[in-house]
Scaffold this motif. Sequence first.
Motif, PDB file in Angstrom:
ATOM      1  N   MET A   1       3.557   0.971   4.521  1.00  0.00           N
ATOM      2  CA  MET A   1       2.755   0.720   3.342  1.00  0.00           C
ATOM      3  C   MET A   1       2.198   2.006   2.762  1.00  0.00           C
ATOM      4  N   SER A   2       1.893   2.975   3.590  1.00  0.00           N
ATOM      5  CA  SER A   2       1.222   4.177   3.154  1.00  0.00           C
ATOM      6  C   SER A   2       2.011   4.964   2.113  1.00  0.00           C
ATOM      7  N   GLU A   3       3.252   5.273   2.421  1.00  0.00           N
ATOM      8  CA  GLU A   3       4.076   5.990   1.454  1.00  0.00           C
ATOM      9  C   GLU A   3       4.241   5.158   0.188  1.00  0.00           C
ATOM     10  N   ALA A   4       4.375   3.851   0.344  1.00  0.00           N
ATOM     11  CA  ALA A   4       4.520   2.969  -0.814  1.00  0.00           C
ATOM     12  C   ALA A   4       3.277   3.017  -1.697  1.00  0.00           C
ATOM     13  N   SER A   5       2.088   3.089  -1.098  1.00  0.00           N
ATOM     14  CA  SER A   5       0.864   3.145  -1.901  1.00  0.00           C
ATOM     15  C   SER A   5       0.771   4.471  -2.654  1.00  0.00           C
ATOM     16  N   VAL A   6       1.295   5.549  -2.058  1.00  0.00           N
ATOM     17  CA  VAL A   6       1.308   6.844  -2.741  1.00  0.00           C
ATOM     18  C   VAL A   6       2.314   6.811  -3.889  1.00  0.00           C
ATOM     19  N   ARG A   7       3.475   6.238  -3.652  1.00  0.00           N
ATOM     20  CA  ARG A   7       4.468   6.113  -4.732  1.00  0.00           C
ATOM     21  C   ARG A   7       3.891   5.299  -5.893  1.00  0.00           C
ATOM     22  N   ALA A   8       3.194   4.212  -5.581  1.00  0.00           N
ATOM     23  CA  ALA A   8       2.584   3.383  -6.623  1.00  0.00           C
ATOM     24  C   ALA A   8       1.501   4.165  -7.370  1.00  0.00           C
ATOM     25  N   PHE A   9       0.719   4.957  -6.639  1.00  0.00           N
ATOM     26  CA  PHE A   9      -0.316   5.783  -7.266  1.00  0.00           C
ATOM     27  C   PHE A   9       0.309   6.722  -8.298  1.00  0.00           C
ATOM     28  N   PHE A  10       1.371   7.431  -7.897  1.00  0.00           N
ATOM     29  CA  PHE A  10       1.985   8.377  -8.822  1.00  0.00           C
ATOM     30  C   PHE A  10       2.721   7.673  -9.954  1.00  0.00           C
ATOM     31  N   ALA A  11       3.311   6.518  -9.696  1.00  0.00           N
ATOM     32  CA  ALA A  11       3.977   5.770 -10.763  1.00  0.00           C
ATOM     33  C   ALA A  11       2.987   5.409 -11.865  1.00  0.00           C
ATOM     34  N   THR A  12       1.751   5.119 -11.464  1.00  0.00           N
ATOM     35  CA  THR A  12       0.720   4.742 -12.429  1.00  0.00           C
ATOM     36  C   THR A  12       0.031   5.949 -13.054  1.00  0.00           C
ATOM     37  N   HIS A  13      -0.346   6.940 -12.243  1.00  0.00           N
ATOM     38  CA  HIS A  13      -1.206   8.034 -12.701  1.00  0.00           C
ATOM     39  C   HIS A  13      -0.482   9.324 -13.065  1.00  0.00           C
ATOM     40  N   ALA A  14       0.715   9.525 -12.553  1.00  0.00           N
ATOM     41  CA  ALA A  14       1.449  10.771 -12.817  1.00  0.00           C
ATOM     42  C   ALA A  14       2.940  10.535 -12.587  1.00  0.00           C
ATOM     43  N   PRO A  15       3.572   9.770 -13.469  1.00  0.00           N
ATOM     44  CA  PRO A  15       4.976   9.417 -13.248  1.00  0.00           C
ATOM     45  C   PRO A  15       5.927  10.616 -13.220  1.00  0.00           C
ATOM     46  N   ASP A  16       5.476  11.765 -13.676  1.00  0.00           N
ATOM     47  CA  ASP A  16       6.311  12.964 -13.639  1.00  0.00           C
ATOM     48  C   ASP A  16       6.352  13.606 -12.252  1.00  0.00           C
ATOM     49  N   VAL A  17       5.493  13.159 -11.330  1.00  0.00           N
ATOM     50  CA  VAL A  17       5.434  13.731  -9.985  1.00  0.00           C
ATOM     51  C   VAL A  17       6.336  12.924  -9.057  1.00  0.00           C
ATOM     52  N   SER A  18       7.225  13.628  -8.370  1.00  0.00           N
ATOM     53  CA  SER A  18       8.132  12.988  -7.426  1.00  0.00           C
ATOM     54  C   SER A  18       7.741  13.332  -5.997  1.00  0.00           C
ATOM     55  N   LEU A  19       7.877  12.370  -5.121  1.00  0.00           N
ATOM     56  CA  LEU A  19       7.653  12.641  -3.706  1.00  0.00           C
ATOM     57  C   LEU A  19       8.830  13.433  -3.153  1.00  0.00           C
ATOM     58  N   ILE A  20       8.514  14.373  -2.286  1.00  0.00           N
ATOM     59  CA  ILE A  20       9.515  15.179  -1.600  1.00  0.00           C
ATOM     60  C   ILE A  20       9.601  14.632  -0.184  1.00  0.00           C
ATOM     61  N   ASP A  21      10.762  14.096   0.190  1.00  0.00           N
ATOM     62  CA  ASP A  21      10.951  13.609   1.557  1.00  0.00           C
ATOM     63  C   ASP A  21      11.898  14.552   2.267  1.00  0.00           C
ATOM     64  N   GLN A  22      11.357  15.308   3.205  1.00  0.00           N
ATOM     65  CA  GLN A  22      12.143  16.303   3.917  1.00  0.00           C
ATOM     66  C   GLN A  22      13.025  15.683   4.997  1.00  0.00           C
ATOM     67  N   GLY A  23      12.724  14.467   5.405  1.00  0.00           N
ATOM     68  CA  GLY A  23      13.507  13.825   6.452  1.00  0.00           C
ATOM     69  C   GLY A  23      13.200  14.369   7.839  1.00  0.00           C
ATOM     70  N   VAL A  24      12.280  15.309   7.918  1.00  0.00           N
ATOM     71  CA  VAL A  24      11.795  15.859   9.187  1.00  0.00           C
ATOM     72  C   VAL A  24      10.281  15.874   9.129  1.00  0.00           C
TER      73      VAL A  24
END
Length: 159
Positions: A1-24
């Motif tokens: 849920m945590s990453e999803a809540s951050v994605r939702a935050f940026f989708a609403t407040h700063a859609p130009d910001v993308s999450l960087i997932d390093q996979g590590v």
Amino acid sequence: MSEASVRAFFATHAPDVSLIDQGVSTATVADAAAALGVEPARIAKTLSLRIGDTVILVCARGDARLSNGKAKAALGAKPRMLGGHEVEELTGHPVGGVCPFGLPTPLPVYCDVSLRDFATVFPAAGSRTTSVELTPDRLAALTGATWADICTLPDAIAE
């Protein structure tokens, strides 16, 4: 849920910001700096503190240390670090992914002035593998943060 809540935050407040997932793991400052290829100081770590009865979040550069004296002067009381279980309960984020975005309930956020030493910084983004890149001023604006001088830098610690 945590990453999803951050994605939702940026989708609403700063859609130009993308999450960087390093996979590590980016759960520590050293891990995050290595994964992102930046100096550790540019990692914007988020500290979860209790000041009296109030829980706050402090975003600081990765090589800074919380100064009890500065924090007490700026915040009115000596800060106490929260335990891991309490951090996750209050922020919705696991230790190693704690950030001031996508919180289940608002918490006061402070940005240490040392973040302004960099054009951009990399706070976590709700998981132990994700982060975002933001200017310090945008980080503060998005979170409604107050700027404060509450940390000590490595050079000052050595003196």
